[in-house]
Design a protein around this motif. Structure first.
Motif, PDB file in Angstrom:
ATOM      1  N   ILE A   7      -9.939  -1.414 -77.921  1.00 55.99           N
ATOM      2  CA  ILE A   7     -10.143  -0.384 -77.126  1.00 55.99           C
ATOM      3  C   ILE A   7     -11.765   0.589 -77.315  1.00 55.99           C
ATOM      4  CG2 ILE A   7      -8.847   1.486 -76.163  1.00 55.99           C
ATOM      5  CD1 ILE A   7      -6.284   0.388 -76.402  1.00 55.99           C
ATOM      6  N   HIS A   8     -12.287   0.806 -76.274  1.00 56.37           N
ATOM      7  CA  HIS A   8     -13.565   1.826 -76.599  1.00 56.37           C
ATOM      8  C   HIS A   8     -13.970   2.228 -75.677  1.00 56.37           C
ATOM      9  CE1 HIS A   8     -17.155  -0.814 -75.809  1.00 56.37           C
ATOM     10  NE2 HIS A   8     -16.231  -1.140 -75.972  1.00 56.37           N
ATOM     11  N   GLU A   9     -15.577   2.973 -75.920  1.00 50.41           N
ATOM     12  CA  GLU A   9     -15.914   3.776 -74.408  1.00 50.41           C
ATOM     13  C   GLU A   9     -17.479   3.878 -74.580  1.00 50.41           C
ATOM     14  OE1 GLU A   9     -17.106   6.783 -74.897  1.00 50.41           O
ATOM     15  OE2 GLU A   9     -16.543   7.149 -76.569  1.00 50.41           O
ATOM     16  N   ASN A  10     -17.512   3.230 -76.095  1.00 43.37           N
ATOM     17  CA  ASN A  10     -18.930   3.461 -76.608  1.00 43.37           C
ATOM     18  C   ASN A  10     -19.440   1.816 -77.194  1.00 43.37           C
ATOM     19  OD1 ASN A  10     -21.264   3.940 -77.826  1.00 43.37           O
ATOM     20  ND2 ASN A  10     -20.158   5.600 -78.874  1.00 43.37           N
ATOM     21  N   ASP A  11     -20.281   0.966 -76.274  1.00 46.03           N
ATOM     22  CA  ASP A  11     -20.268  -0.284 -77.369  1.00 46.03           C
ATOM     23  C   ASP A  11     -21.304  -0.214 -78.331  1.00 46.03           C
ATOM     24  OD1 ASP A  11     -19.923  -1.342 -75.070  1.00 46.03           O
ATOM     25  OD2 ASP A  11     -21.504  -1.581 -73.554  1.00 46.03           O
ATOM     26  N   GLU A  12     -22.358   1.371 -78.477  1.00 45.74           N
ATOM     27  CA  GLU A  12     -23.338   1.628 -79.384  1.00 45.74           C
ATOM     28  C   GLU A  12     -22.005   1.357 -80.932  1.00 45.74           C
ATOM     29  OE1 GLU A  12     -26.163   4.797 -81.300  1.00 45.74           O
ATOM     30  OE2 GLU A  12     -26.239   4.243 -79.641  1.00 45.74           O
ATOM     31  N   ALA A  65     -12.604   9.132 -70.138  1.00 50.23           N
ATOM     32  CA  ALA A  65     -12.138   7.975 -71.458  1.00 50.23           C
ATOM     33  C   ALA A  65     -10.736   8.567 -72.486  1.00 50.23           C
ATOM     34  CB  ALA A  65     -13.089   7.034 -71.829  1.00 50.23           C
ATOM     35  N   PRO A  66     -10.481   9.683 -73.124  1.00 49.02           N
ATOM     36  CA  PRO A  66      -9.764   9.864 -73.480  1.00 49.02           C
ATOM     37  C   PRO A  66      -8.159  10.043 -72.830  1.00 49.02           C
ATOM     38  CG  PRO A  66     -11.140  11.395 -74.390  1.00 49.02           C
ATOM     39  CD  PRO A  66     -11.501  10.723 -72.769  1.00 49.02           C
ATOM     40  N   CYS A  67      -8.529  10.398 -71.831  1.00 45.75           N
ATOM     41  CA  CYS A  67      -7.368  10.361 -71.065  1.00 45.75           C
ATOM     42  C   CYS A  67      -6.903   9.069 -70.591  1.00 45.75           C
ATOM     43  CB  CYS A  67      -7.517  11.220 -68.756  1.00 45.75           C
ATOM     44  SG  CYS A  67      -8.215  13.047 -69.688  1.00 45.75           S
ATOM     45  N   PHE A  68      -7.727   8.572 -70.354  1.00 43.19           N
ATOM     46  CA  PHE A  68      -7.450   6.805 -69.771  1.00 43.19           C
ATOM     47  C   PHE A  68      -6.855   5.870 -70.751  1.00 43.19           C
ATOM     48  CE2 PHE A  68      -8.205   2.404 -68.265  1.00 43.19           C
ATOM     49  CZ  PHE A  68      -7.269   1.982 -67.867  1.00 43.19           C
ATOM     50  N   ALA A  69      -7.469   5.796 -71.880  1.00 39.52           N
ATOM     51  CA  ALA A  69      -6.977   6.155 -73.513  1.00 39.52           C
ATOM     52  C   ALA A  69      -5.370   5.633 -73.836  1.00 39.52           C
ATOM     53  CB  ALA A  69      -8.069   6.062 -74.287  1.00 39.52           C
ATOM     54  N   ASP A  70      -5.109   7.493 -73.365  1.00 40.23           N
ATOM     55  CA  ASP A  70      -3.893   7.805 -74.077  1.00 40.23           C
ATOM     56  C   ASP A  70      -2.744   7.409 -72.747  1.00 40.23           C
ATOM     57  OD1 ASP A  70      -1.840   9.615 -75.050  1.00 40.23           O
ATOM     58  OD2 ASP A  70      -1.746  10.307 -73.070  1.00 40.23           O
ATOM     59  N   SER A  71      -3.330   7.099 -71.522  1.00 40.62           N
ATOM     60  CA  SER A  71      -2.478   6.175 -70.636  1.00 40.62           C
ATOM     61  C   SER A  71      -2.729   4.859 -71.056  1.00 40.62           C
ATOM     62  CB  SER A  71      -3.417   6.417 -69.112  1.00 40.62           C
ATOM     63  OG  SER A  71      -3.135   7.059 -69.036  1.00 40.62           O
ATOM     64  N   VAL A  72      -3.041   4.124 -71.028  1.00 39.05           N
ATOM     65  CA  VAL A  72      -3.231   2.473 -72.123  1.00 39.05           C
ATOM     66  C   VAL A  72      -1.815   2.692 -73.048  1.00 39.05           C
ATOM     67  CG1 VAL A  72      -4.916   1.051 -72.607  1.00 39.05           C
ATOM     68  CG2 VAL A  72      -5.966   2.371 -70.643  1.00 39.05           C
ATOM     69  N   ILE A  73      -2.547   3.918 -73.412  1.00 41.02           N
ATOM     70  CA  ILE A  73      -2.113   3.114 -75.231  1.00 41.02           C
ATOM     71  C   ILE A  73      -0.333   3.485 -75.019  1.00 41.02           C
ATOM     72  CG2 ILE A  73      -1.324   4.798 -77.020  1.00 41.02           C
ATOM     73  CD1 ILE A  73      -4.860   4.777 -77.716  1.00 41.02           C
ATOM     74  N   THR A  74      -0.049   4.501 -73.977  1.00 40.64           N
ATOM     75  CA  THR A  74       1.417   4.691 -73.489  1.00 40.64           C
ATOM     76  C   THR A  74       1.840   3.355 -72.411  1.00 40.64           C
ATOM     77  OG1 THR A  74       0.895   7.161 -73.389  1.00 40.64           O
ATOM     78  CG2 THR A  74       2.498   6.127 -72.079  1.00 40.64           C
ATOM     79  N   TRP A  75       1.059   2.729 -71.944  1.00 44.13           N
ATOM     80  CA  TRP A  75       1.772   1.759 -71.787  1.00 44.13           C
ATOM     81  C   TRP A  75       1.600   0.424 -72.881  1.00 44.13           C
ATOM     82  CZ3 TRP A  75      -2.475  -2.402 -70.627  1.00 44.13           C
ATOM     83  CH2 TRP A  75      -2.155  -3.431 -70.033  1.00 44.13           C
ATOM     84  N   LEU A  76       0.723   0.010 -73.493  1.00 48.89           N
ATOM     85  CA  LEU A  76       1.124  -0.420 -74.709  1.00 48.89           C
ATOM     86  C   LEU A  76       2.062  -0.329 -75.105  1.00 48.89           C
ATOM     87  CD1 LEU A  76      -2.202  -1.309 -75.752  1.00 48.89           C
ATOM     88  CD2 LEU A  76      -1.549  -2.702 -74.581  1.00 48.89           C
ATOM     89  N   ASP A  77       2.499   1.244 -76.053  1.00 49.33           N
ATOM     90  CA  ASP A  77       3.562   1.493 -75.864  1.00 49.33           C
ATOM     91  C   ASP A  77       4.998   1.108 -76.262  1.00 49.33           C
ATOM     92  OD1 ASP A  77       2.966   2.664 -79.222  1.00 49.33           O
ATOM     93  OD2 ASP A  77       2.456   4.408 -77.967  1.00 49.33           O
ATOM     94  N   SER A  78       4.616   1.248 -74.990  1.00 48.40           N
ATOM     95  CA  SER A  78       5.964   0.715 -73.439  1.00 48.40           C
ATOM     96  C   SER A  78       6.370  -0.471 -74.117  1.00 48.40           C
ATOM     97  CB  SER A  78       5.999   1.529 -72.181  1.00 48.40           C
ATOM     98  OG  SER A  78       4.845   0.749 -71.350  1.00 48.40           O
ATOM     99  N   HIS A  79       5.054  -1.333 -73.765  1.00 45.88           N
ATOM    100  CA  HIS A  79       5.704  -3.451 -73.742  1.00 45.88           C
ATOM    101  C   HIS A  79       5.541  -2.975 -75.845  1.00 45.88           C
ATOM    102  CE1 HIS A  79       4.999  -4.076 -69.627  1.00 45.88           C
ATOM    103  NE2 HIS A  79       4.563  -2.698 -69.562  1.00 45.88           N
TER     104      HIS A  79
END
Length: 90
Positions: A7-12, A65-79
């Motif tokens: 999970i990232h937001e920076n290819d470099e 990206a940080p807000c969306f990452a937080d939502s993604v992590i919450t989603w992953l945690d819930s599963h």
């Protein structure tokens, strides 16, 4: 071997990791979160999730990206998915 989801937001900042995962022939998939294109109403895939999103993403025009990452992590945690660098890392 479980698939690794990066999970990232920076290819470099991810290129060196991709190179090493390829060298080790490990299964992986990149989730670039600059645009928020994941369906958080679905069930996430099985695997190991590695969070590389930086709180400084706004300096690269990825301000959400940080807000969306937080939502993604919450989603992953819930599963009950395995997450490296979870919500506290943001």
């Amino acid at each position: 071997m479980k698939k690794i989801y990066v999970i990232h937001e920076n290819d470099e900042w991810t290129n060196h990791l991709v190179k090493r995962l390829e060298e080790l022939s490990l299964p992986f998939e990149l989730w670039h979160l600059d645009k928020g294109l994941l369906d958080l109403t679905s069930v996430p895939p099985e695997g190991v999730f590695y969070n590389r999103v930086s709180a400084s993403s706004h300096t690269r025009n990825h301000q959400y990206a940080p807000c969306f990452a937080d939502s993604v992590i919450t989603w992953l945690d819930s599963h009950n998915r395995t997450i490296i660098n979870g919500a506290r890392a943001l």
